[in-house]
Design a protein around this motif. Structure first.
Motif, PDB file in Angstrom:
ATOM      1  N   ALA A   1       0.842  -1.198   0.000  1.00 45.58           N
ATOM      2  CA  ALA A   1       0.000   0.000   0.000  1.00 45.58           C
ATOM      3  C   ALA A   1       0.873   1.241   0.000  1.00 45.58           C
ATOM      4  O   ALA A   1       1.884   1.299   0.690  1.00 45.58           O
ATOM      5  CB  ALA A   1      -0.916   0.008   1.224  1.00 45.58           C
ATOM      6  N   SER A   2       0.474   2.238  -0.778  1.00 44.54           N
ATOM      7  CA  SER A   2       1.225   3.491  -0.842  1.00 44.54           C
ATOM      8  C   SER A   2       0.277   4.672  -0.895  1.00 44.54           C
ATOM      9  O   SER A   2       0.544   5.668  -1.565  1.00 44.54           O
ATOM     10  CB  SER A   2       2.157   3.497  -2.059  1.00 44.54           C
ATOM     11  N   SER A   3      -0.835   4.550  -0.170  1.00 43.69           N
ATOM     12  CA  SER A   3      -1.825   5.615  -0.109  1.00 43.69           C
ATOM     13  C   SER A   3      -2.309   5.753   1.329  1.00 43.69           C
ATOM     14  O   SER A   3      -2.607   4.747   1.981  1.00 43.69           O
ATOM     15  CB  SER A   3      -3.004   5.289  -1.038  1.00 43.69           C
ATOM     16  N   PRO A   4      -2.398   6.974   1.881  1.00 39.98           N
ATOM     17  CA  PRO A   4      -2.852   7.154   3.264  1.00 39.98           C
ATOM     18  C   PRO A   4      -4.252   6.590   3.501  1.00 39.98           C
ATOM     19  O   PRO A   4      -4.521   6.037   4.569  1.00 39.98           O
ATOM     20  CB  PRO A   4      -2.832   8.677   3.447  1.00 39.98           C
ATOM     21  N   GLU A   5      -5.146   6.727   2.514  1.00 37.32           N
ATOM     22  CA  GLU A   5      -6.514   6.249   2.674  1.00 37.32           C
ATOM     23  C   GLU A   5      -6.563   4.735   2.816  1.00 37.32           C
ATOM     24  O   GLU A   5      -7.238   4.190   3.699  1.00 37.32           O
ATOM     25  CB  GLU A   5      -7.376   6.692   1.489  1.00 37.32           C
ATOM     26  N   ILE A   6      -5.812   4.036   1.954  1.00 37.25           N
ATOM     27  CA  ILE A   6      -5.782   2.578   2.028  1.00 37.25           C
ATOM     28  C   ILE A   6      -5.054   2.127   3.286  1.00 37.25           C
ATOM     29  O   ILE A   6      -5.484   1.173   3.969  1.00 37.25           O
ATOM     30  CB  ILE A   6      -5.121   2.005   0.767  1.00 37.25           C
ATOM     31  N   LEU A   7      -3.973   2.806   3.612  1.00 38.01           N
ATOM     32  CA  LEU A   7      -3.225   2.478   4.820  1.00 38.01           C
ATOM     33  C   LEU A   7      -4.107   2.609   6.057  1.00 38.01           C
ATOM     34  O   LEU A   7      -4.065   1.764   6.957  1.00 38.01           O
ATOM     35  CB  LEU A   7      -2.021   3.413   4.934  1.00 38.01           C
TER      36      LEU A   7
ATOM     37  N   ARG B   1       6.833  10.896  -1.317  1.00 36.87           N
ATOM     38  CA  ARG B   1       7.192  11.484  -2.619  1.00 36.87           C
ATOM     39  C   ARG B   1       6.009  11.520  -3.582  1.00 36.87           C
ATOM     40  O   ARG B   1       6.191  11.682  -4.783  1.00 36.87           O
ATOM     41  CB  ARG B   1       8.348  10.688  -3.236  1.00 36.87           C
ATOM     42  N   ASP B   2       4.807  11.382  -3.050  1.00 36.92           N
ATOM     43  CA  ASP B   2       3.604  11.330  -3.875  1.00 36.92           C
ATOM     44  C   ASP B   2       3.092  12.748  -4.153  1.00 36.92           C
ATOM     45  O   ASP B   2       2.723  13.472  -3.223  1.00 36.92           O
ATOM     46  CB  ASP B   2       2.528  10.518  -3.136  1.00 36.92           C
TER      47      ASP B   2
ATOM     48  N   GLN C   1      -0.288  10.190   6.179  1.00 38.17           N
ATOM     49  CA  GLN C   1       0.583  10.556   5.063  1.00 38.17           C
ATOM     50  C   GLN C   1       2.040  10.679   5.488  1.00 38.17           C
ATOM     51  O   GLN C   1       2.932  10.766   4.650  1.00 38.17           O
ATOM     52  CB  GLN C   1       0.108  11.852   4.401  1.00 38.17           C
ATOM     53  N   LEU C   2       2.314  10.663   6.800  1.00 39.32           N
ATOM     54  CA  LEU C   2       3.689  10.795   7.293  1.00 39.32           C
ATOM     55  C   LEU C   2       3.830   9.951   8.567  1.00 39.32           C
ATOM     56  O   LEU C   2       3.500  10.408   9.654  1.00 39.32           O
ATOM     57  CB  LEU C   2       4.018  12.264   7.577  1.00 39.32           C
ATOM     58  N   ILE C   3       4.309   8.711   8.406  1.00 47.06           N
ATOM     59  CA  ILE C   3       4.395   7.801   9.560  1.00 47.06           C
ATOM     60  C   ILE C   3       5.790   7.158   9.654  1.00 47.06           C
ATOM     61  O   ILE C   3       5.923   5.937   9.598  1.00 47.06           O
ATOM     62  CB  ILE C   3       3.307   6.713   9.504  1.00 47.06           C
ATOM     63  N   PRO C   4       6.841   7.961   9.817  1.00 47.76           N
ATOM     64  CA  PRO C   4       8.190   7.384   9.886  1.00 47.76           C
ATOM     65  C   PRO C   4       8.399   6.483  11.100  1.00 47.76           C
ATOM     66  O   PRO C   4       9.299   5.645  11.108  1.00 47.76           O
ATOM     67  CB  PRO C   4       9.091   8.621   9.969  1.00 47.76           C
ATOM     68  N   PHE C   5       7.554   6.644  12.137  1.00 52.90           N
ATOM     69  CA  PHE C   5       7.674   5.809  13.335  1.00 52.90           C
ATOM     70  C   PHE C   5       6.569   4.759  13.406  1.00 52.90           C
ATOM     71  O   PHE C   5       6.357   4.140  14.453  1.00 52.90           O
ATOM     72  CB  PHE C   5       7.633   6.684  14.592  1.00 52.90           C
ATOM     73  N   GLY C   6       5.857   4.555  12.295  1.00 53.21           N
ATOM     74  CA  GLY C   6       4.751   3.609  12.306  1.00 53.21           C
ATOM     75  C   GLY C   6       3.484   4.262  12.842  1.00 53.21           C
ATOM     76  O   GLY C   6       3.398   5.478  13.009  1.00 53.21           O
TER      77      GLY C   6
ATOM     78  N   PHE D   1       1.950  -7.578   4.631  1.00 49.09           N
ATOM     79  CA  PHE D   1       1.460  -6.263   4.233  1.00 49.09           C
ATOM     80  C   PHE D   1       2.599  -5.265   4.356  1.00 49.09           C
ATOM     81  O   PHE D   1       3.151  -5.054   5.443  1.00 49.09           O
ATOM     82  CB  PHE D   1       0.282  -5.850   5.118  1.00 49.09           C
ATOM     83  N   PHE D   2       2.987  -4.661   3.232  1.00 48.72           N
ATOM     84  CA  PHE D   2       4.051  -3.664   3.224  1.00 48.72           C
ATOM     85  C   PHE D   2       3.447  -2.264   3.068  1.00 48.72           C
ATOM     86  O   PHE D   2       2.648  -2.025   2.154  1.00 48.72           O
ATOM     87  CB  PHE D   2       5.034  -3.903   2.075  1.00 48.72           C
ATOM     88  N   VAL D   3       3.846  -1.357   3.935  1.00 48.60           N
ATOM     89  CA  VAL D   3       3.501   0.055   3.804  1.00 48.60           C
ATOM     90  C   VAL D   3       4.711   0.757   3.199  1.00 48.60           C
ATOM     91  O   VAL D   3       5.795   0.766   3.794  1.00 48.60           O
ATOM     92  CB  VAL D   3       3.175   0.696   5.168  1.00 48.60           C
ATOM     93  N   ASN D   4       4.533   1.344   2.027  1.00 47.20           N
ATOM     94  CA  ASN D   4       5.650   2.031   1.380  1.00 47.20           C
ATOM     95  C   ASN D   4       5.694   3.484   1.849  1.00 47.20           C
ATOM     96  O   ASN D   4       5.166   4.390   1.203  1.00 47.20           O
ATOM     97  CB  ASN D   4       5.537   1.953  -0.143  1.00 47.20           C
ATOM     98  N   VAL D   5       6.311   3.678   3.021  1.00 45.62           N
ATOM     99  CA  VAL D   5       6.420   5.011   3.615  1.00 45.62           C
ATOM    100  C   VAL D   5       7.210   5.940   2.686  1.00 45.62           C
ATOM    101  O   VAL D   5       6.871   7.113   2.525  1.00 45.62           O
ATOM    102  CB  VAL D   5       7.105   4.921   4.995  1.00 45.62           C
TER     103      VAL D   5
END
Length: 516
Positions: free
Chosen positions: A84-90, A409-410, A442-447, A400-404
């Motif tokens: 997943a690479s979208s905040p809504e889906i995440l 960069r979106d 949209q910004l979760i560097p710490f999960g 499940f991979f979250v592409n932070v």
């Protein structure tokens, strides 16, 4: 020769037939109302999509998402994965269906290094994990402990700055990444077990190499983890390297624990108080307390200290290094940050953690760095049960991979996403309200959620403070830059996000009279 060419042709005919058949069966299954999976590239037999994944998986997933959308199905060998690479889906995955995705995906290398899930960071969700999370929040990484250990962090920062001053005065070139790694290792080592690793060159080198190797190995796609018939084979030689790291770390920890136990016994005999406790002391207290709801074993203690080094040293050093590289490439940002620091501290004292509330631009620089260069570009979870997300069926045991990295960069999320512009997080800008502790997807560097990193508060204190001190005390001159002093921003593979090339700089002292 003709016979060899015949077999090659036969192989390609078989391969093409298999791919066509799989595509037809998948389409037929959809028409019959079968399992509906997210969009996916055409997979190869046995290896699935492994051939599409480079040594930088986050970049490979990012490029694939441009074609297949913000939610994709990827087969890594025999392991079904969703990216997943979208905040809504995440948000739907990790908030609406958080119970189904509460476990981390744990590669075999990490499982071995964490003493078989005996730590906290990769432990399965359950009673033990909840106990350790509560312990982290209330004691191990709580505000009281962090405040008590503030002098340790300050001492190490001053030691680092003095070293930079000494090298700068003679024009010596510094590998900034290595020195920052030593700094973060020293801070974590002293906070965790009161050990100044730089006083013992062997220990310092062991810890630094252990952290780097662990981050590299944990981020590699190990064929043994994904192709079922390779499970017991060490085709890439990773298991041998992992065992070497584990043995060195375990030997060091046994020695340190024994020293702590002996010192604790001496203090008890003398009737002395405990004084300021490090994290190992707190863990040993719980280990010896028979009334706790969970009995911590020696393996639990060693695994937790390993977690602290894995999560807190490499990531902190790399974030500071990326931030400094961006500031060098954007001198107007560097100058604006320096003016802010000087306006708060004057010209007579060193910047401190207590100054951070008055340094909004420095905090914005950290957020902007974490957006473009997240310390963990991919977050991996594993589904504990089947569920339906965004209309797609996700089977149990899917990764499940979250592409932070991709979300940072979106262009649909961020205006001019490749531009380093901390102002976007300042008051008056549309993104100024965004926090990095997991509340804004949209910004979760710490999960995010219950698996958010408990060390986020610590990182948000000492990373910007150390960076501010480096800006305050030195100009940073690029060495060997082929593009008029511009630092390259190429990445290297790993579970974290290291630079592909060392950041070689000369620290030119601005002033030094206020260094204690």
């Amino acid at each position: 020769m003709a016979e060899f060419q015949f077999y090659i042709q036969l192989f390609f005919i078989w391969l093409l037939s298999t791919l066509v058949l799989r595509a037809m069966l998948a389409r037929k299954q959809h028409k019959k109302g079968g399992v509906r999976t997210p969009p996916s590239p055409l997979a190869l037999p046995i290896i699935g999509h492994l051939h599409l994944i480079s040594s930088l998986p986050h970049q490979s997933f990012h490029n694939l998402s441009k074609r297949y959308g913000p939610i994709m199905h990827i087969s890594l060998g025999s392991v079904p994965c969703v990216v997943a690479s979208s905040p809504e889906i995440l948000k739907e995955f990790l908030k609406t269906h958080e119970n189904s995705f509460s476990n981390r995906f744990v590669p075999s290398a990490v499982h071995y290094l964490s003493y078989g899930w005996n730590g906290f960071m990769f432990a399965p969700y359950g009673k033990y994990w909840r106990f350790m999370k509560k312990l982290c929040v209330s004691e191990l990484l709580g505000s009281r402990t962090l405040d008590q250990l503030l002098p340790v962090r300050r001492e190490e920062t001053v030691r680092f700055l003095r070293l930079m001053l000494k090298k700068g005065e003679v024009g010596e070139v510094v590998d900034v990444g290595d020195e920052l790694m030593t700094l973060s290792n020293s801070i974590i080592s002293r906070m965790a077990m009161s050990r100044k690793c730089y006083e013992n060159d062997d220990d310092m080198e062991d810890i630094r190499k252990m952290v780097k190797d662990t981050a590299e190995l944990a981020g590699k796609f190990n064929v043994s983890d994904f192709v079922w018939f390779c499970k017991n084979l060490d085709l890439q030689g990773l298991n041998k390297r992992v065992k070497g790291i584990f043995e060195r770390f375990d030997s060091m920890m046994e020695r340190v624990i024994k020293e702590h136990e002996e010192e604790r016994a001496k203090r008890k005999e003398r009737g002395e108080g405990d004084g300021i406790k490090d994290l190992l002391d707190i863990l040993l207290d719980i280990h010896e307390d028979m009334s706790t709801e969970i009995k911590l074993t020696r393996e639990n203690i060693k695994a937790f200290i390993m977690d602290i080094f894995m999560a807190g040293t490499d990531t902190s050093a790399l974030t500071t290094e990326w931030a400094l590289a961006e500031l060098i490439n954007n001198p107007h940002v560097m100058e604006k940050a320096r003016q802010e620091i000087d306006s708060v501290t004057g010209k007579s004292r060193l910047v401190e953690e207590s100054d951070l509330p008055n340094l909004p631009y420095m905090r914005a620089i950290l957020k902007e760095t974490l957006r473009i260069h997240p310390s963990a570009p991919l977050i991996g979870r594993e589904s504990s049960e089947s569920c339906n997300v965004s209309g797609y069926d996700i089977p149990a045991k899917s990764v499940f991979f979250v592409n932070v990295w991709s979300m940072g960069r979106d262009p649909n999320i961020w205006e001019n996403p490749l531009e380093f512009r901390p102002e976007r997080f300042m008051s008056g800008e549309s993104s100024h309200h965004i926090d990095v502790r997991g509340q804004h997807f949209q910004l979760i560097p710490f999960g995010t959620g219950r698996r958010v990193c408990p060390g986020a508060s610590l990182a948000m204190q000492f990373i910007p403070t150390n960076l501010a001190a480096m800006i305050q005390c030195f100009e940073w001159k690029v060495v060997g830059g082929s593009n008029n002093g511009i630092v390259d921003m190429e990445e290297k593979g790993g579970v974290t996000l290291p630079r592909a090339h060392p950041l070689l700089l000369v620290p030119v002292p601005r002033r030094n009279s206020f260094l204690p």
